[in-house]
Design a protein around this motif. Structure first.
Motif, PDB file in Angstrom:
ATOM      1  N   PHE A 168       0.851  -1.272  -0.306  1.00 12.78           N
ATOM      2  CA  PHE A 168      -0.072   0.110  -0.023  1.00 12.78           C
ATOM      3  C   PHE A 168       0.803   1.311  -0.115  1.00 12.78           C
ATOM      4  O   PHE A 168       0.394   2.343  -0.082  1.00 12.78           O
ATOM      5  N   GLY A 169       2.024   1.218   0.071  1.00  6.70           N
ATOM      6  CA  GLY A 169       2.958   2.285  -0.081  1.00  6.70           C
ATOM      7  C   GLY A 169       3.351   2.965   1.251  1.00  6.70           C
ATOM      8  O   GLY A 169       3.696   4.219   1.163  1.00  6.70           O
ATOM      9  N   TYR A 170       3.148   2.154   2.422  1.00  6.25           N
ATOM     10  CA  TYR A 170       3.558   2.995   3.649  1.00  6.25           C
ATOM     11  C   TYR A 170       4.707   2.507   4.244  1.00  6.25           C
ATOM     12  O   TYR A 170       5.074   1.332   4.052  1.00  6.25           O
ATOM     13  N   GLY A 171       5.653   3.476   4.595  1.00  6.20           N
ATOM     14  CA  GLY A 171       6.824   3.289   5.190  1.00  6.20           C
ATOM     15  C   GLY A 171       6.882   3.136   6.744  1.00  6.20           C
ATOM     16  O   GLY A 171       6.344   4.021   7.270  1.00  6.20           O
ATOM     17  N   GLU A 172       7.816   2.563   7.291  1.00 10.60           N
ATOM     18  CA  GLU A 172       7.886   2.202   8.768  1.00 10.60           C
ATOM     19  C   GLU A 172       8.511   3.419   9.385  1.00 10.60           C
ATOM     20  O   GLU A 172       9.406   4.236   8.909  1.00 10.60           O
ATOM     21  N   ILE A 173       7.880   3.983  10.430  1.00  5.66           N
ATOM     22  CA  ILE A 173       8.550   4.913  11.426  1.00  5.66           C
ATOM     23  C   ILE A 173       8.534   4.381  12.713  1.00  5.66           C
ATOM     24  O   ILE A 173       7.680   3.693  13.160  1.00  5.66           O
ATOM     25  N   ARG A 174       9.780   4.538  13.368  1.00  7.95           N
ATOM     26  CA  ARG A 174      10.023   4.185  14.810  1.00  7.95           C
ATOM     27  C   ARG A 174       9.925   5.338  15.757  1.00  7.95           C
ATOM     28  O   ARG A 174      10.849   6.372  15.525  1.00  7.95           O
ATOM     29  N   LEU A 175       9.127   5.512  16.679  1.00  5.35           N
ATOM     30  CA  LEU A 175       8.855   6.515  17.429  1.00  5.35           C
ATOM     31  C   LEU A 175       9.229   6.293  18.476  1.00  5.35           C
ATOM     32  O   LEU A 175       9.208   5.289  19.179  1.00  5.35           O
ATOM     33  N   ARG A 187       4.107  14.910  15.580  1.00  3.53           N
ATOM     34  CA  ARG A 187       5.247  15.614  16.130  1.00  3.53           C
ATOM     35  C   ARG A 187       6.559  15.360  15.176  1.00  3.53           C
ATOM     36  O   ARG A 187       7.228  16.055  14.676  1.00  3.53           O
ATOM     37  N   ALA A 188       6.646  13.999  14.898  1.00  4.21           N
ATOM     38  CA  ALA A 188       7.777  13.578  13.889  1.00  4.21           C
ATOM     39  C   ALA A 188       7.733  14.207  12.647  1.00  4.21           C
ATOM     40  O   ALA A 188       8.865  14.658  12.040  1.00  4.21           O
ATOM     41  N   TYR A 189       6.574  14.199  11.950  1.00  7.20           N
ATOM     42  CA  TYR A 189       6.286  15.012  10.624  1.00  7.20           C
ATOM     43  C   TYR A 189       6.903  16.415  10.721  1.00  7.20           C
ATOM     44  O   TYR A 189       7.483  16.811   9.613  1.00  7.20           O
ATOM     45  N   LEU A 190       6.193  16.938  11.829  1.00  6.09           N
ATOM     46  CA  LEU A 190       6.940  18.425  11.786  1.00  6.09           C
ATOM     47  C   LEU A 190       8.364  18.570  12.031  1.00  6.09           C
ATOM     48  O   LEU A 190       9.154  19.498  11.497  1.00  6.09           O
ATOM     49  N   GLU A 191       8.744  17.831  13.185  1.00  8.75           N
ATOM     50  CA  GLU A 191      10.074  17.934  13.538  1.00  8.75           C
ATOM     51  C   GLU A 191      11.274  17.698  12.453  1.00  8.75           C
ATOM     52  O   GLU A 191      12.270  18.546  12.403  1.00  8.75           O
ATOM     53  N   LYS A 201       3.335   8.592   3.946  1.00 10.68           N
ATOM     54  CA  LYS A 201       2.433   7.585   4.501  1.00 10.68           C
ATOM     55  C   LYS A 201       3.201   6.636   5.259  1.00 10.68           C
ATOM     56  O   LYS A 201       4.402   6.141   4.799  1.00 10.68           O
ATOM     57  N   LEU A 202       3.071   6.812   6.596  1.00 12.02           N
ATOM     58  CA  LEU A 202       3.811   6.056   7.480  1.00 12.02           C
ATOM     59  C   LEU A 202       3.089   4.812   8.411  1.00 12.02           C
ATOM     60  O   LEU A 202       1.944   4.946   8.414  1.00 12.02           O
ATOM     61  N   TYR A 203       3.810   3.780   8.771  1.00 12.35           N
ATOM     62  CA  TYR A 203       3.194   3.003   9.611  1.00 12.35           C
ATOM     63  C   TYR A 203       4.150   2.579  11.102  1.00 12.35           C
ATOM     64  O   TYR A 203       5.339   3.084  10.476  1.00 12.35           O
ATOM     65  N   TYR A 204       3.426   2.181  12.037  1.00 15.51           N
ATOM     66  CA  TYR A 204       4.395   1.700  12.917  1.00 15.51           C
ATOM     67  C   TYR A 204       3.667   0.835  13.756  1.00 15.51           C
ATOM     68  O   TYR A 204       2.397   0.391  13.544  1.00 15.51           O
ATOM     69  N   ILE A 205       4.553   0.008  14.442  1.00 15.58           N
ATOM     70  CA  ILE A 205       4.176  -1.337  15.191  1.00 15.58           C
ATOM     71  C   ILE A 205       4.916  -1.178  16.485  1.00 15.58           C
ATOM     72  O   ILE A 205       6.049  -1.036  16.534  1.00 15.58           O
ATOM     73  N   GLY A 206       4.116  -1.167  17.519  1.00 21.68           N
ATOM     74  CA  GLY A 206       4.943  -1.065  18.953  1.00 21.68           C
ATOM     75  C   GLY A 206       3.898  -0.855  20.196  1.00 21.68           C
ATOM     76  O   GLY A 206       2.817  -0.749  19.861  1.00 21.68           O
ATOM     77  N   PRO A 207       4.562  -0.929  21.274  1.00 22.10           N
ATOM     78  CA  PRO A 207       3.772  -0.786  22.672  1.00 22.10           C
ATOM     79  C   PRO A 207       3.069   0.409  22.926  1.00 22.10           C
ATOM     80  O   PRO A 207       3.821   1.471  22.440  1.00 22.10           O
TER      81      PRO A 207
END
Ligand code: HAM
Length: 421
Positions: free
Chosen positions: A34-41, A88-92, A103-109
Motif C-alpha cells: 500500500f506504499g506505507y513506510g515504517e516510522i519508529r517513534l 510531531r515527527a512529521y513536523l520535527e 504514508k507512515l506505519y508503526y508497530i509497537g507498545p
C-alpha cells in the motif's frame, strides 16, 4: 510481587513470539503493498503533546496516562497512542518537504492506565498507519481497506466496519449546540460521567455504553443532518470508494471515537466474537491535528489496531499462525566422552545453515532421543561408538524411527537434500 509482571502487562514467551513475528512480517509486507513506510517513534513524549493532540477532556488524557517527571524536571508521558507522535515527527523532520502525503506505519507498545480485562491491557501493542498531507477521500478509503485486506489475508471474516462523519469544526459547532439542547432536556437520565461530558465534551455522550445513556442517545439528533456541503461530499466519496472496493460498512451515527483530534470520517472495525472489547481497529481523519501541534494546516487520516485483540480474535476463530519452529537436527552423543564431538558436529551443521540442537544435561542416549522428539527435530545424528572409528554417524529419521549409517563427509549434503525435498 517479584515473580509477577505488573497488572495489565504480559510476557510473550517463545512459541508465542514466533506468531507475533509472523504477524509483523505480514504487516510489513502488506504496508509495502500500500506504499506505507515504517516510522519508529520514542516510547515517551512531552506530556503536552498528548494534552494538546489527544485532547485535555478525553479519558486517555484525564485518567489513563502514565505521566512522570524526569530527573531534569520535565513532564513526560509513556505514549498512550502514536498519532500525535507521528505528527510531531512529521513536523520535527520536515516530512512535509517530501512527496505528499507522507504514508507512515508503526508497530509497537502503547501504555494506558485502563482497567485490565480480556482484550484490555495497560501495555498493549498497536499497528497503525498515518497518511499526512492529503485531504483526498480516497485516502480515507485506502486506510480502511488496508486494515480490511490485512484481516482478510489472516483469514478473519465477519468483520463490521462502522462508519460515521463528525464533520469539521464549522458544522460541528451547530451540531454540538443542538445535541446539548437535546441532552440537557434529559439530564436526569444520564450517568454521572455523561453529566460531566455534557459540559466539556458532549459528543462523547453518544458512545457511552451505559444502558440509561443509550436509551437517551438512541433518539439523539444525527450528525448527518448537520454536515456542511464540503463534509457531506467528502463522506459520500469515502462511502462510494468503499463500495467500489466491495467493502461493506454500517453507518453508525453514535460513533464519535474517544480522541479529540478527529474531523470528518471516523470508523471502527469490530468483530462480534470478542465480547466486551469488540473494537479491533479504530481511526479516522484528523485535519486539524498538525496545526494543533504547531504546524501549517495539513490534513491527515489513519487508524490503529490492537494486536493482542487481533490474536484473541484469531484464537477464537480457530486461526493458527505458525508457532515455534523445531530444529532440523538433534545431535546426540552416545556417551559422555562423545560430548565434545557432538558439539563440533553441531557447529558444522549450524555453519552449513542447518538448525541444530544438542543435549546440555548429560542425558542417556534414550533420554536424548526422547528430548529430540519433544523438540520436534526431524532427524537425530548419533555420534560415537564404532561408527566414530569408521568416520560415520547414525542418522535417525524421527518420523519413522528408521536409522542408517552415513559417512561423516556426506552428512551435510545428505541432510540438506532430505530437509529440502
Ligand atoms: P484507539 O481507538 O484508542 O485509537 O485505539 C486503537 C485500537 O487499539 C483499538 O481499537 C484497540 O484494538 C486497541 N486498544 C486500545 N486500547 C487498548 C487497551 N487498553 N488494550 C488493548 N488494546 C487496546 C487510537 O489509538 C488512534 N491513535 C488511532 C488512529 C490512528 N486514529 C488515526 N490514526
Amino acid at each position: 510481587m517479584l515473580t509477577t509482571a505488573p497488572r495489565g502487562t504480559h510476557d510473550i514467551l517463545p512459541g508465542e513470539v514466533e506468531k507475533w513475528q509472523h504477524l509483523e512480517t505480514m504487516i510489513r509486507f502488506h504496508c509495502r503493498l500500500f506504499g506505507y513506510g515504517e516510522i519508529r517513534l520514542p516510547l515517551f513524549e512531552h506530556t503536552e503533546l498528548f494534552q494538546r493532540g489527544v485532547g485535555e477532556t478525553t479519558d486517555i488524557v484525564e485518567k489513563e496516562m502514565y505521566t512522570f517527571t524526569d530527573r531534569g524536571g520535565r513532564s513526560l508521558t509513556l505514549r498512550p497512542e502514536a498519532t500525535a507522535s507521528t505528527v510531531r515527527a512529521y513536523l520535527e523532520h520536515n516530512l512535509n518537504g517530501a512527496p505528499q502525503p507522507a504514508k507512515l506505519y508503526y508497530i509497537g507498545p502503547m501504555f494506558r492506565y485502563d482497567r485490565p480485562q480480556a482484550g484490555r491491557y495497560r501495555q498493549f501493542s498497536q499497528f497503525g498507519v498515518e497518511a499526512i498531507g492529503s485531504a483526498d477521500p480516497t485516502v480515507d478509503a485506502e486506510v480502511i481497506l488496508l486494515a480490511l485486506d490485512l484481516y482478510a489475508k489472516l483469514g478473519l471474516s465477519d468483520l463490521t466496519v462502522q462508519l460515521n462523519s463528525i464533520g469539521c469544526p464549522k458544522c460541528r459547532r451547530q451540531y454540538r449546540d443542538t445535541l446539548v439542547k437535546y441532552l440537557s432536556q434529559q439530564q436526569n437520565e444520564l450517568c454521572d460521567s455523561c453529566l460531566g461530558r455534557l459540559e466539556r465534551n458532549p459528543l462523547r455522550v453518544l458512545d457511552c455504553k451505559e444502558d440509561a445513556c443509550r436509551r437517551v442517545t438512541k433518539n439523539a439528533p444525527e450528525f448527518s443532518g448537520f454536515l456542511c456541503a464540503e463534509c457531506r461530499e467528502h463522506f459520500e466519496l469515502v462511502k462510494g470508494c468503499l463500495e467500489r472496493a466491495g467493502a461493506r460498512y454500517e453507518l453508525n451515527s453514535n460513533l464519535v471515537r474517544g480522541l479529540d483530534y478527529y474531523t470528518k470520517t471516523v470508523f471502527e472495525i469490530t468483530w462480534s466474537g470478542l465480547g466486551a472489547q469488540t473494537a479491533l481497529c479504530g481511526g479516522g481523519r484528523y485535519d486539524g491535528l498538525v496545526e494543533e501541534c504547531g504546524g501549517p494546516p495539513t490534513p491527515g487520516v489513519g487508524f490503529a489496531m490492537g494486536l493482542e485483540r487481533l490474536f484473541l480474535a484469531l484464537d477464537q476463530a480457530g486461526i493458527e499462525l505458525p508457532g515455534k519452529e523445531a530444529p532440523d537436527v538433534f545431535v546426540a552423543a552416545l556417551t559422555r566422552e562423545d560430548n565434545a564431538t557432538a558439539f563440533e558436529l553441531l557447529t558444522w551443521l549450524r555453519r552449513a545453515g542447518i538448525s541444530a540442537e544438542k543435549d546440555y544435561l548429560s542425558r542417556s542416549l534414550r533420554a536424548q532421543l526422547k528430548h529430540a522428539n519433544r523438540l520436534g527435530a526431524s532427524f537425530t545424528v548419533i555420534v560415537g561408538g564404532e561408527e566414530a572409528v569408521r568416520n560415520t554417524v547414525s542418522l535417525r529419521n524421527m518420523a519413522d524411527g528408521s536409522q542408517e549409517e552415513i559417512r561423516l563427509d556426506d552428512l551435510i549434503s545428505v541432510l540438506t537434500e532430505r530437509l529440502h525435498c
